[in-house]
Scaffold this motif. Sequence first.
Motif, mmCIF file in Angstrom:
data_model
loop_
_atom_site.group_PDB
_atom_site.id
_atom_site.type_symbol
_atom_site.label_atom_id
_atom_site.label_comp_id
_atom_site.label_asym_id
_atom_site.label_seq_id
_atom_site.Cartn_x
_atom_site.Cartn_y
_atom_site.Cartn_z
ATOM 1 N N GLN A 1 0.839 -1.198 0.000
ATOM 2 C CA GLN A 1 0.000 0.000 0.000
ATOM 3 C C GLN A 1 0.874 1.249 0.000
ATOM 4 O O GLN A 1 1.730 1.391 0.867
ATOM 5 C CB GLN A 1 -0.903 0.016 1.239
ATOM 6 N N LEU B 1 -17.429 -1.073 0.561
ATOM 7 C CA LEU B 1 -16.112 -1.489 1.034
ATOM 8 C C LEU B 1 -15.266 -2.035 -0.118
ATOM 9 O O LEU B 1 -15.749 -2.822 -0.919
ATOM 10 C CB LEU B 1 -16.269 -2.592 2.089
ATOM 11 N N ASP C 1 -11.520 -3.985 -1.199
ATOM 12 C CA ASP C 1 -10.507 -4.859 -0.589
ATOM 13 C C ASP C 1 -9.126 -4.217 -0.756
ATOM 14 O O ASP C 1 -8.943 -3.343 -1.611
ATOM 15 C CB ASP C 1 -10.544 -6.258 -1.237
ATOM 16 N N PRO C 2 -8.148 -4.628 0.058
ATOM 17 C CA PRO C 2 -6.847 -3.934 0.037
ATOM 18 C C PRO C 2 -5.950 -4.296 -1.154
ATOM 19 O O PRO C 2 -5.067 -3.519 -1.504
ATOM 20 C CB PRO C 2 -6.186 -4.399 1.345
ATOM 21 N N SER D 1 -9.263 -1.852 -4.456
ATOM 22 C CA SER D 1 -8.878 -0.500 -4.051
ATOM 23 C C SER D 1 -7.903 0.097 -5.071
ATOM 24 O O SER D 1 -7.999 1.271 -5.418
ATOM 25 C CB SER D 1 -8.289 -0.485 -2.644
ATOM 26 N N LEU E 1 -12.789 -9.007 0.581
ATOM 27 C CA LEU E 1 -12.734 -8.191 1.805
ATOM 28 C C LEU E 1 -12.070 -8.922 2.970
ATOM 29 O O LEU E 1 -11.494 -8.287 3.855
ATOM 30 C CB LEU E 1 -14.143 -7.728 2.198
ATOM 31 N N TRP F 1 -8.447 -8.042 4.257
ATOM 32 C CA TRP F 1 -8.069 -6.996 5.220
ATOM 33 C C TRP F 1 -7.491 -7.602 6.495
ATOM 34 O O TRP F 1 -6.801 -6.927 7.266
ATOM 35 C CB TRP F 1 -9.283 -6.124 5.588
ATOM 36 N N TYR G 1 -3.846 -7.117 7.371
ATOM 37 C CA TYR G 1 -3.342 -5.746 7.544
ATOM 38 C C TYR G 1 -3.647 -5.244 8.952
ATOM 39 O O TYR G 1 -4.578 -5.725 9.604
ATOM 40 C CB TYR G 1 -4.002 -4.799 6.535
ATOM 41 N N ASN H 1 -7.063 0.371 7.496
ATOM 42 C CA ASN H 1 -8.362 0.028 6.910
ATOM 43 C C ASN H 1 -9.383 1.117 7.209
ATOM 44 O O ASN H 1 -9.926 1.174 8.298
ATOM 45 C CB ASN H 1 -8.831 -1.321 7.473
ATOM 46 N N ILE I 1 -13.034 0.301 8.492
ATOM 47 C CA ILE I 1 -13.149 -0.545 9.676
ATOM 48 C C ILE I 1 -14.429 -0.277 10.469
ATOM 49 O O ILE I 1 -15.062 -1.200 10.947
ATOM 50 C CB ILE I 1 -11.897 -0.416 10.573
ATOM 51 N N SER J 1 -17.217 -1.830 8.485
ATOM 52 C CA SER J 1 -17.041 -3.177 7.957
ATOM 53 C C SER J 1 -17.706 -4.232 8.833
ATOM 54 O O SER J 1 -17.790 -4.101 10.048
ATOM 55 C CB SER J 1 -15.553 -3.496 7.800
#
Length: 317
Positions: A241, A260, A262-263, A267, A295, A298, A301, A306, A309, A312
């Motif tokens: 990230q 939402l 996802d990372p 995203s 999702l 996350w 991480y 996030n 959060i 979520s």
Amino acid sequence: MSVIQSLYVPESFQNNAHPCELFIYRGDLEHPQAPGNKWHKLKYHLLEAKRVNAQYIATFGGPFSNHLHAFSAILAETEFKGIAIVRGELHPTLTPTLIDVANAGIELWPCSRKDYRLAENSNMVAQINRLYPNVYWIPEGGGGQLGARGCQDWAADIDYLGDEYDAWVVSAGTGTTASGLLAYDNLPYLHVVSALKGAESQSDEILALAESLPQAHTTIDELKHKMTFHCDAHEGGYAKQSKALLAFLGAFAELNPKQLLDPVYTSKALFLVMQKIHRGEWPHRRTLFIHTGGLQGWRGYLPNVNPFIDSSVDGDK
Ligand SMILES: *Cc1c(COP(=O)(O)O)cnc(C)c1O
């Protein structure tokens, strides 16, 4: 709630000279335990495993793999027994993802990175084939023609639900999902955003797989004109990230707290779209962004990165 929703573009990414509308197809809401693209990629593999009378189905994934997570949830609803080859050594405490996988009744086999790279040609696979009867192997991420065919069907479902758009956007790991969507005849235009670093040559693989699908009525040349492949959106590398990405996510989550991302995949894909919108480089009026799920990722991480959060639904069970 509709599975297609509007997305708000944060002010810092708006461009008044080029107004455009963004929509999101909420693939993440499709299946509670196997959301997004993964179930679609598994569908024809399961049918094939049944056809060849497999008793076991085995596949590969990392310790936070969305594929392994979906695989275990889907397999728990079938007669098949499952084996997961997990990249890298198993840690004394399993990741939340692997805890779910194990709880679904899947056997975990830790695998050295070297063996993992050999995939179907590794000693581990040979050993499992000796130890277990009738094992059906699914490639990493649920790929191959069968995986892509499921996503071709998915494209028809999404199209049926939706309105007219001038472009769809999807994120890519193996590119299997992108191939399936690309092979869908009624596709408007497709932007494929890779989550990997150094994925330059993947574009050709996506085109070739799309062209090879049974119902694809097009040539590679025609498919080329329906797709743009972006390999510069990884923000430092797979699952990494950047500061800029986190800033975008913060602004996005504030405006779209229910959507939402996802990372690892969605995203970054959406960040790329927003940057292009901002720079006036997005040529489409109505864009549909396809949420591919993920999702649960996350959980790999720290909570402070996030921004979703508060809103979520905790994936931990
Ligand atoms: C696996 C995954 C992808 C990538 O799908 P491919 O078919 O491997 O390209 C994209 N988004 C999410 C959320 C995923 O979990």
